[in-house]
Scaffold this motif. Structure first.
Motif, PDB file in Angstrom:
ATOM      1  N   SER A 104       0.856  -1.186   0.000  1.00 19.39           N
ATOM      2  CA  SER A 104       0.000   0.000   0.000  1.00 19.39           C
ATOM      3  C   SER A 104       0.889   1.232   0.000  1.00 19.39           C
ATOM      4  CB  SER A 104      -0.930   0.017   1.210  1.00 19.39           C
ATOM      5  OG  SER A 104      -0.184   0.031   2.413  1.00 19.39           O
ATOM      6  N   GLY A 105       0.297   2.372  -0.375  1.00 23.34           N
ATOM      7  CA  GLY A 105       1.000   3.637  -0.243  1.00 23.34           C
ATOM      8  C   GLY A 105       1.433   4.303  -1.525  1.00 23.34           C
ATOM      9  N   GLY A 106       1.218   3.696  -2.663  1.00 24.97           N
ATOM     10  CA  GLY A 106       1.602   4.343  -3.911  1.00 24.97           C
ATOM     11  C   GLY A 106       0.677   5.504  -4.235  1.00 24.97           C
ATOM     12  N   GLY A 107       0.993   6.199  -5.324  1.00 21.47           N
ATOM     13  CA  GLY A 107       0.138   7.303  -5.734  1.00 21.47           C
ATOM     14  C   GLY A 107       0.866   8.291  -6.619  1.00 21.47           C
ATOM     15  N   LEU A 108       0.232   9.444  -6.775  1.00 20.32           N
ATOM     16  CA  LEU A 108       0.773  10.519  -7.601  1.00 20.32           C
ATOM     17  C   LEU A 108       1.353  11.595  -6.686  1.00 20.32           C
ATOM     18  CD1 LEU A 108       1.092  12.083 -10.309  1.00 20.32           C
ATOM     19  CD2 LEU A 108      -1.248  12.933  -9.929  1.00 20.32           C
ATOM     20  N   VAL A 109       2.563  12.024  -6.982  1.00 18.50           N
ATOM     21  CA  VAL A 109       3.220  13.045  -6.172  1.00 18.50           C
ATOM     22  C   VAL A 109       4.020  13.957  -7.090  1.00 18.50           C
ATOM     23  CG1 VAL A 109       5.260  11.631  -5.729  1.00 18.50           C
ATOM     24  CG2 VAL A 109       4.630  13.410  -4.098  1.00 18.50           C
ATOM     25  N   GLN A 110       4.164  15.200  -6.688  1.00 22.68           N
ATOM     26  CA  GLN A 110       4.957  16.146  -7.469  1.00 22.68           C
ATOM     27  C   GLN A 110       6.441  15.919  -7.241  1.00 22.68           C
ATOM     28  OE1 GLN A 110       3.622  20.099  -6.454  1.00 22.68           O
ATOM     29  NE2 GLN A 110       1.893  19.981  -7.880  1.00 22.68           N
ATOM     30  N   PRO A 111       7.271  16.305  -8.200  1.00 22.54           N
ATOM     31  CA  PRO A 111       8.726  16.208  -8.000  1.00 22.54           C
ATOM     32  C   PRO A 111       9.139  16.922  -6.711  1.00 22.54           C
ATOM     33  CG  PRO A 111       8.252  16.692 -10.282  1.00 22.54           C
ATOM     34  CD  PRO A 111       6.938  16.778  -9.562  1.00 22.54           C
ATOM     35  N   GLY A 112      10.028  16.270  -5.967  1.00 18.90           N
ATOM     36  CA  GLY A 112      10.457  16.792  -4.687  1.00 18.90           C
ATOM     37  C   GLY A 112       9.616  16.339  -3.523  1.00 18.90           C
ATOM     38  N   GLY A 113       8.505  15.693  -3.811  1.00 18.00           N
ATOM     39  CA  GLY A 113       7.612  15.231  -2.762  1.00 18.00           C
ATOM     40  C   GLY A 113       8.048  13.908  -2.156  1.00 18.00           C
ATOM     41  N   SER A 114       7.205  13.398  -1.266  1.00 20.58           N
ATOM     42  CA  SER A 114       7.516  12.162  -0.540  1.00 20.58           C
ATOM     43  C   SER A 114       6.334  11.198  -0.587  1.00 20.58           C
ATOM     44  CB  SER A 114       7.833  12.477   0.924  1.00 20.58           C
ATOM     45  OG  SER A 114       8.973  13.294   1.044  1.00 20.58           O
ATOM     46  N   LEU A 115       6.661   9.932  -0.516  1.00 20.05           N
ATOM     47  CA  LEU A 115       5.673   8.874  -0.372  1.00 20.05           C
ATOM     48  C   LEU A 115       6.252   7.802   0.545  1.00 20.05           C
ATOM     49  CD1 LEU A 115       4.278   8.171  -3.977  1.00 20.05           C
ATOM     50  CD2 LEU A 115       2.992   9.100  -2.039  1.00 20.05           C
ATOM     51  N   ARG A 116       5.372   7.082   1.217  1.00 13.43           N
ATOM     52  CA  ARG A 116       5.800   5.967   2.063  1.00 13.43           C
ATOM     53  C   ARG A 116       5.042   4.728   1.640  1.00 13.43           C
ATOM     54  NH1 ARG A 116       4.727   4.242   8.027  1.00 13.43           N
ATOM     55  NH2 ARG A 116       6.771   3.510   8.733  1.00 13.43           N
ATOM     56  N   LEU A 117       5.779   3.719   1.206  1.00 13.13           N
ATOM     57  CA  LEU A 117       5.192   2.446   0.820  1.00 13.13           C
ATOM     58  C   LEU A 117       5.260   1.482   2.001  1.00 13.13           C
ATOM     59  CD1 LEU A 117       6.779   1.905  -2.725  1.00 13.13           C
ATOM     60  CD2 LEU A 117       4.728   3.195  -2.099  1.00 13.13           C
ATOM     61  N   SER A 118       4.221   0.676   2.111  1.00 15.36           N
ATOM     62  CA  SER A 118       4.172  -0.347   3.162  1.00 15.36           C
ATOM     63  C   SER A 118       3.888  -1.697   2.531  1.00 15.36           C
ATOM     64  CB  SER A 118       3.067  -0.029   4.176  1.00 15.36           C
ATOM     65  OG  SER A 118       3.271   1.225   4.782  1.00 15.36           O
ATOM     66  N   GLY A 146      12.840 -19.661  -2.384  1.00 14.17           N
ATOM     67  CA  GLY A 146      12.785 -18.616  -3.382  1.00 14.17           C
ATOM     68  C   GLY A 146      12.262 -17.285  -2.900  1.00 14.17           C
ATOM     69  N   VAL A 147      11.643 -16.559  -3.804  1.00 16.68           N
ATOM     70  CA  VAL A 147      11.192 -15.196  -3.546  1.00 16.68           C
ATOM     71  C   VAL A 147       9.695 -15.109  -3.787  1.00 16.68           C
ATOM     72  CG1 VAL A 147      11.453 -12.758  -4.200  1.00 16.68           C
ATOM     73  CG2 VAL A 147      13.425 -14.310  -4.286  1.00 16.68           C
ATOM     74  N   ARG A 148       9.024 -14.375  -2.935  1.00 12.12           N
ATOM     75  CA  ARG A 148       7.606 -14.064  -3.120  1.00 12.12           C
ATOM     76  C   ARG A 148       7.474 -12.573  -3.441  1.00 12.12           C
ATOM     77  NH1 ARG A 148       7.942 -18.611  -3.362  1.00 12.12           N
ATOM     78  NH2 ARG A 148       6.835 -20.258  -2.223  1.00 12.12           N
ATOM     79  N   TRP A 149       6.437 -12.265  -4.237  1.00 11.78           N
ATOM     80  CA  TRP A 149       6.236 -10.896  -4.689  1.00 11.78           C
ATOM     81  C   TRP A 149       4.858 -10.392  -4.287  1.00 11.78           C
ATOM     82  CZ3 TRP A 149      10.402  -8.674  -6.875  1.00 11.78           C
ATOM     83  CH2 TRP A 149      11.386  -9.506  -7.408  1.00 11.78           C
ATOM     84  N   GLY A 150       4.793  -9.094  -4.054  1.00 15.16           N
ATOM     85  CA  GLY A 150       3.505  -8.458  -3.885  1.00 15.16           C
ATOM     86  C   GLY A 150       2.896  -8.159  -5.246  1.00 15.16           C
ATOM     87  N   GLN A 151       1.703  -7.564  -5.228  1.00 18.60           N
ATOM     88  CA  GLN A 151       0.980  -7.329  -6.469  1.00 18.60           C
ATOM     89  C   GLN A 151       1.454  -6.073  -7.183  1.00 18.60           C
ATOM     90  OE1 GLN A 151      -0.097  -6.574  -3.478  1.00 18.60           O
ATOM     91  NE2 GLN A 151      -1.185  -4.598  -3.575  1.00 18.60           N
ATOM     92  N   GLY A 152       2.207  -5.238  -6.495  1.00 22.80           N
ATOM     93  CA  GLY A 152       2.720  -4.017  -7.102  1.00 22.80           C
ATOM     94  C   GLY A 152       1.855  -2.823  -6.786  1.00 22.80           C
ATOM     95  N   THR A 153       2.502  -1.667  -6.649  1.00 24.27           N
ATOM     96  CA  THR A 153       1.782  -0.415  -6.413  1.00 24.27           C
ATOM     97  C   THR A 153       2.428   0.672  -7.278  1.00 24.27           C
ATOM     98  OG1 THR A 153       0.996   1.142  -4.721  1.00 24.27           O
ATOM     99  CG2 THR A 153       3.195   0.225  -4.383  1.00 24.27           C
ATOM    100  N   GLN A 154       1.586   1.442  -7.943  1.00 23.21           N
ATOM    101  CA  GLN A 154       2.077   2.445  -8.885  1.00 23.21           C
ATOM    102  C   GLN A 154       2.546   3.700  -8.146  1.00 23.21           C
ATOM    103  OE1 GLN A 154       2.233   2.347 -12.490  1.00 23.21           O
ATOM    104  NE2 GLN A 154       3.448   4.193 -12.106  1.00 23.21           N
ATOM    105  N   VAL A 155       3.725   4.154  -8.509  1.00 19.25           N
ATOM    106  CA  VAL A 155       4.245   5.441  -8.030  1.00 19.25           C
ATOM    107  C   VAL A 155       4.473   6.317  -9.260  1.00 19.25           C
ATOM    108  CG1 VAL A 155       6.188   6.625  -6.952  1.00 19.25           C
ATOM    109  CG2 VAL A 155       5.300   4.511  -5.951  1.00 19.25           C
ATOM    110  N   THR A 156       3.834   7.474  -9.284  1.00 15.83           N
ATOM    111  CA  THR A 156       3.984   8.412 -10.389  1.00 15.83           C
ATOM    112  C   THR A 156       4.444   9.749  -9.845  1.00 15.83           C
ATOM    113  OG1 THR A 156       2.212   7.313 -11.628  1.00 15.83           O
ATOM    114  CG2 THR A 156       2.846   9.529 -12.331  1.00 15.83           C
ATOM    115  N   VAL A 157       5.565  10.222 -10.373  1.00 14.52           N
ATOM    116  CA  VAL A 157       6.118  11.513  -9.952  1.00 14.52           C
ATOM    117  C   VAL A 157       6.003  12.462 -11.131  1.00 14.52           C
ATOM    118  CG1 VAL A 157       8.088  12.717  -8.966  1.00 14.52           C
ATOM    119  CG2 VAL A 157       7.730  10.285  -8.458  1.00 14.52           C
ATOM    120  N   SER A 158       5.116  13.424 -10.995  1.00 19.86           N
ATOM    121  CA  SER A 158       4.835  14.307 -12.116  1.00 19.86           C
ATOM    122  C   SER A 158       4.227  15.603 -11.615  1.00 19.86           C
ATOM    123  CB  SER A 158       3.879  13.636 -13.097  1.00 19.86           C
ATOM    124  OG  SER A 158       3.517  14.525 -14.139  1.00 19.86           O
ATOM    125  N   SER A 159       4.522  16.679 -12.322  1.00 18.07           N
ATOM    126  CA  SER A 159       3.915  17.960 -11.981  1.00 18.07           C
ATOM    127  C   SER A 159       2.659  18.192 -12.812  1.00 18.07           C
ATOM    128  CB  SER A 159       4.921  19.086 -12.205  1.00 18.07           C
ATOM    129  OG  SER A 159       5.419  19.053 -13.543  1.00 18.07           O
TER     130      SER A 159
END
Length: 116
Positions: free
Chosen positions: A7-21, A103-116
């Motif tokens: 969880s925690g992905g999303g859209l953020v402006q350049p220079g911003g912050s996000l926290r993924l969990s 081996g390795v297990r994977w999550g489903q993925g969360t989109q992070v978009t950095v854009s103004s």
């Protein structure tokens, strides 16, 4: 089996912050490392940061000083604090768990978009 939920992905402006969990469930005692990978369109999936149970951490050069990986081993959760985000950080971020002998297990993925 180990299941990972991010969880925690999303859209953020350049220079911003996000926290993924990422929370792990199931046979969590078999986990010896957790990490975050990312994959941008047309590019290979790359390791961004990794945390081993011993406490050792690894970061890809491009995120050093900006990203911080942390873990709550008791709660089987891993976090990725991303600061000073750049457009080139845009990608689908995947949580990973390395399992002892399995081996390795994977999550489903969360989109992070950095854009103004």
């Amino acid at each position: 089996q180990v299941q990972l939920v991010e969880s925690g992905g999303g859209l953020v402006q350049p220079g911003g912050s996000l926290r993924l969990s990422c929370a792990a469930s199931g046979s969590v005692t078999s986990i010896y490392a957790m990490g975050w990978y990312r994959q941008a369109p047309g590019k290979q999936r790359e390791l961004v940061a990794r945390s081993i149970n011993s406490g050792s951490t690894y970061y890809i050069d491009s995120v050093k000083g900006r990203f911080t990986i942390s873990r709550d081993v008791i709660k089987s959760t891993v976090f990725l604090q991303m600061n000073s985000l750049k457009p080139e950080d845009s990608a689908v971020y995947y949580c990973s768990a390395d399992l002892i002998g399995d081996g390795v297990r994977w999550g489903q993925g969360t989109q992070v978009t950095v854009s103004s």
